[in-house]
Scaffold this active site. Structure first.
Site, mmCIF file in Angstrom:
data_model
loop_
_atom_site.group_PDB
_atom_site.id
_atom_site.type_symbol
_atom_site.label_atom_id
_atom_site.label_comp_id
_atom_site.label_asym_id
_atom_site.label_seq_id
_atom_site.Cartn_x
_atom_site.Cartn_y
_atom_site.Cartn_z
ATOM 1 N N LYS A 109 9.829 -6.298 -70.670
ATOM 2 C CA LYS A 109 10.694 -7.396 -71.128
ATOM 3 C C LYS A 109 10.212 -7.960 -72.454
ATOM 4 O O LYS A 109 11.020 -8.244 -73.337
ATOM 5 C CB LYS A 109 10.714 -8.531 -70.086
ATOM 6 C CG LYS A 109 11.686 -8.288 -68.945
ATOM 7 C CD LYS A 109 11.926 -9.578 -68.174
ATOM 8 C CE LYS A 109 12.698 -9.316 -66.897
ATOM 9 N NZ LYS A 109 12.745 -10.475 -66.019
ATOM 10 N N LYS A 192 17.270 2.220 -62.626
ATOM 11 C CA LYS A 192 17.717 1.340 -61.539
ATOM 12 C C LYS A 192 18.909 0.474 -61.976
ATOM 13 O O LYS A 192 19.051 0.143 -63.154
ATOM 14 C CB LYS A 192 16.562 0.446 -61.062
ATOM 15 C CG LYS A 192 16.166 -0.624 -62.041
ATOM 16 C CD LYS A 192 15.231 -1.654 -61.420
ATOM 17 C CE LYS A 192 14.908 -2.715 -62.480
ATOM 18 N NZ LYS A 192 14.021 -3.757 -62.076
ATOM 19 N N LYS A 195 20.492 -6.279 -63.477
ATOM 20 C CA LYS A 195 21.295 -7.320 -64.119
ATOM 21 C C LYS A 195 21.176 -7.254 -65.632
ATOM 22 O O LYS A 195 22.135 -7.446 -66.351
ATOM 23 C CB LYS A 195 20.792 -8.710 -63.684
ATOM 24 C CG LYS A 195 21.116 -9.078 -62.257
ATOM 25 C CD LYS A 195 20.477 -10.413 -61.877
ATOM 26 C CE LYS A 195 19.814 -10.265 -60.533
ATOM 27 N NZ LYS A 195 19.365 -11.461 -59.883
HETATM 28 P P1 TYM Z 1 15.197 -10.110 -58.524
HETATM 29 O O1 TYM Z 1 15.894 -11.425 -58.493
HETATM 30 O O2 TYM Z 1 15.205 -9.333 -59.797
HETATM 31 O O3 TYM Z 1 15.765 -9.165 -57.395
HETATM 32 C C1 TYM Z 1 15.876 -9.587 -56.049
HETATM 33 C C2 TYM Z 1 15.501 -8.444 -55.117
HETATM 34 O O4 TYM Z 1 16.346 -7.314 -55.360
HETATM 35 C C3 TYM Z 1 15.548 -6.149 -55.506
HETATM 36 N N1 TYM Z 1 16.242 -5.218 -56.432
HETATM 37 C C4 TYM Z 1 16.529 -3.945 -56.141
HETATM 38 N N2 TYM Z 1 16.325 -3.197 -55.043
HETATM 39 C C5 TYM Z 1 16.769 -1.915 -55.054
HETATM 40 N N3 TYM Z 1 17.418 -1.368 -56.121
HETATM 41 C C6 TYM Z 1 17.652 -2.073 -57.236
HETATM 42 N N4 TYM Z 1 18.301 -1.515 -58.258
HETATM 43 C C7 TYM Z 1 17.198 -3.428 -57.278
HETATM 44 N N5 TYM Z 1 17.263 -4.408 -58.220
HETATM 45 C C8 TYM Z 1 16.670 -5.494 -57.687
HETATM 46 C C9 TYM Z 1 14.237 -6.646 -56.084
HETATM 47 O O5 TYM Z 1 13.195 -5.727 -55.866
HETATM 48 C C10 TYM Z 1 14.056 -7.949 -55.334
HETATM 49 O O6 TYM Z 1 13.445 -7.727 -54.086
HETATM 50 N N6 TYM Z 1 10.397 -11.396 -58.972
HETATM 51 C C11 TYM Z 1 11.501 -11.278 -58.035
HETATM 52 C C12 TYM Z 1 11.866 -12.589 -57.348
HETATM 53 C C13 TYM Z 1 10.730 -13.265 -56.658
HETATM 54 C C14 TYM Z 1 10.119 -12.868 -55.445
HETATM 55 C C15 TYM Z 1 9.154 -13.878 -55.170
HETATM 56 C C16 TYM Z 1 10.290 -11.789 -54.595
HETATM 57 C C17 TYM Z 1 10.134 -14.423 -57.046
HETATM 58 N N7 TYM Z 1 9.199 -14.781 -56.162
HETATM 59 C C18 TYM Z 1 8.342 -13.783 -54.043
HETATM 60 C C19 TYM Z 1 9.482 -11.706 -53.461
HETATM 61 C C20 TYM Z 1 8.514 -12.702 -53.190
HETATM 62 C C21 TYM Z 1 12.730 -10.821 -58.798
HETATM 63 O O7 TYM Z 1 12.856 -11.035 -59.968
HETATM 64 O O8 TYM Z 1 13.686 -10.288 -58.027
#
Ligand code: TYM
Length: 329
Positions: A109, A192, A195
């Site tokens: 990023k 993948k 967003k």
């Molecule tokens: P975020 O908001 O980007 O995504 C939320 C969840 O979706 C999963 N994900 C995917 N899984 C499969 N294929 C894909 N293409 C795909 N895109 C997204 C992500 O792996 C995630 O589980 N840092 C995290 C948010 C977070 C978090 C936490 C997660 C903040 N604190 C504590 C677990 C525990 C994030 O940006 O997810």
């Protein structure tokens, strides 16, 4: 158990749902589960305040629409529980600069944005995630594959703190379901679904009109072969569609391969589009019902924040005591 999702853009995409949220719904039956809409994480990149507030509501409504039940789990907004930011500060002071610099999501990023537009918040983003998880003494964290490295640093920091100050944190394990750990972009099935990176045609937004999504599924990139077979390396497009179809319908990939034997790609796409529409329509209705009742949504989130604070404040108090802060009288 704890997990979180960012309210970055209004609608979740299919990767979010299949990689994470679907597991959250199942796990609330068997675990003491905490789920957060992580708005503090969202401001590590530029956000419009009005949109952020709205997207936070829409995110919570989608989680309820997907099947989270506030009587079976704790659903809350991260900024409603100040202990997250408080523990993050403490954990920042136990994180090596080099260690944080090695996080691949940060490297990707920040390389895209350039140094001057990259915030220190983005740099310490994983440490805030560490705090999210450790506050609840989570032993499992359901996420997609892209969060694995953040889970590793969480384990490292929990162990480091425990070694130095005595048993304080549960060391968590990632809970990653192999079949849906990484859902791919429909137009570029080697990367993948995301967003920030996917083209509009490559991403299925759950709140989009179902017909638009069906069209995107039907024009997904496949290959010049005609056989419907799971082969991630040679047939990434077809394999992605099979994974999605299998997850939505609960039918195994093997069963689907047999079902589609001798059929053309068009059949797979049409059936998948129909199955998706059948799933997404009631999901959207439930989500809309929560959005139409803001008082109920507020009540659910207030109750969630209170329950979350009860646990989070206990962990934070133990941490403050161990690091040597003078108790406030
Ligand atoms: P975020 O908001 O980007 O995504 C939320 C969840 O979706 C999963 N994900 C995917 N899984 C499969 N294929 C894909 N293409 C795909 N895109 C997204 C992500 O792996 C995630 O589980 N840092 C995290 C948010 C977070 C978090 C936490 C997660 C903040 N604190 C504590 C677990 C525990 C994030 O940006 O997810």
């Amino acid at each position: 158990m704890l997990s979180g999702i960012q309210p970055t853009s209004g609608s979740f995409h299919l990767g979010n749902y299949l990689g994470a949220v679907r597991q959250w719904v199942a796990l609330q039956e068997t675990h003491d589960a905490f789920y957060a809409v992580v708005d503090l994480h969202a401001i590590t990149v530029e956000q419009d305040p009005v949109a952020l507030r709205e997207n936070t509501r829409v995110s919570a409504a989608q989680l309820l629409g997907a099947g989270l039940d506030p009587d079976r789990c704790t659903l809350f907004v991260q900024s409603h529980v100040p202990e997250h930011a408080q523990l993050a500060w403490v954990m920042n002071c136990f994180t090596g600069f080099g260690e944080a610099s090695r996080m691949t999501q940060f490297k990707d990023k920040s390389a895209k944005q350039g140094a001057d537009r990259t915030t220190v918040g983005l740099f310490t983003y994983p440490v805030l995630m560490v705090a999210d998880i450790l506050l609840y003494q989570a032993d499992a964290v359901p996420v997609g594959e892209d969060q694995r490295q953040h889970l590793e640093i969480t384990r490292d920091l929990a162990e480091r703190f425990n070694t130095r100050f005595g048993q304080t944190f549960t060391v968590p394990e990632p809970y990653i379901v192999k079949e849906t750990a990484k859902i791919y972009d429909l137009q570029e099935p080697s990367v993948k679904m995301s967003k920030s990176a996917s083209s509009p045609k490559g991403i299925i937004n759950l709140l989009d009109d179902a017909r638009t999504s069906a069209k995107k599924l039907k024009s997904a990139v496949t290959d010049t072969d005609t056989v419907i077979r799971y082969d991630q390396e040679k047939k990434p497009g077809v394999s992605n569609l099979l994974s999605i179809y299998s997850a939505i319908t609960g039918r195994s990939v093997h069963e689907l391969e047999q079902h589609f034997e001798g059929k053309m790609y068009g059949a797979l796409k049409t059936e998948l589009a129909d199955a998706f529409t059948e799933w997404v329509t009631p999901f959207q209705e439930r989500t809309r019902a929560y959005l139409d009742d803001p008082a109920e949504l507020d009540r659910v989130l207030a109750q969630g924040a209170e329950k979350a604070r009860a646990t989070a404040s206990r962990t934070l108090a133990a941490v403050y005591e161990r690091v040597g802060f003078l108790p406030a009288k």
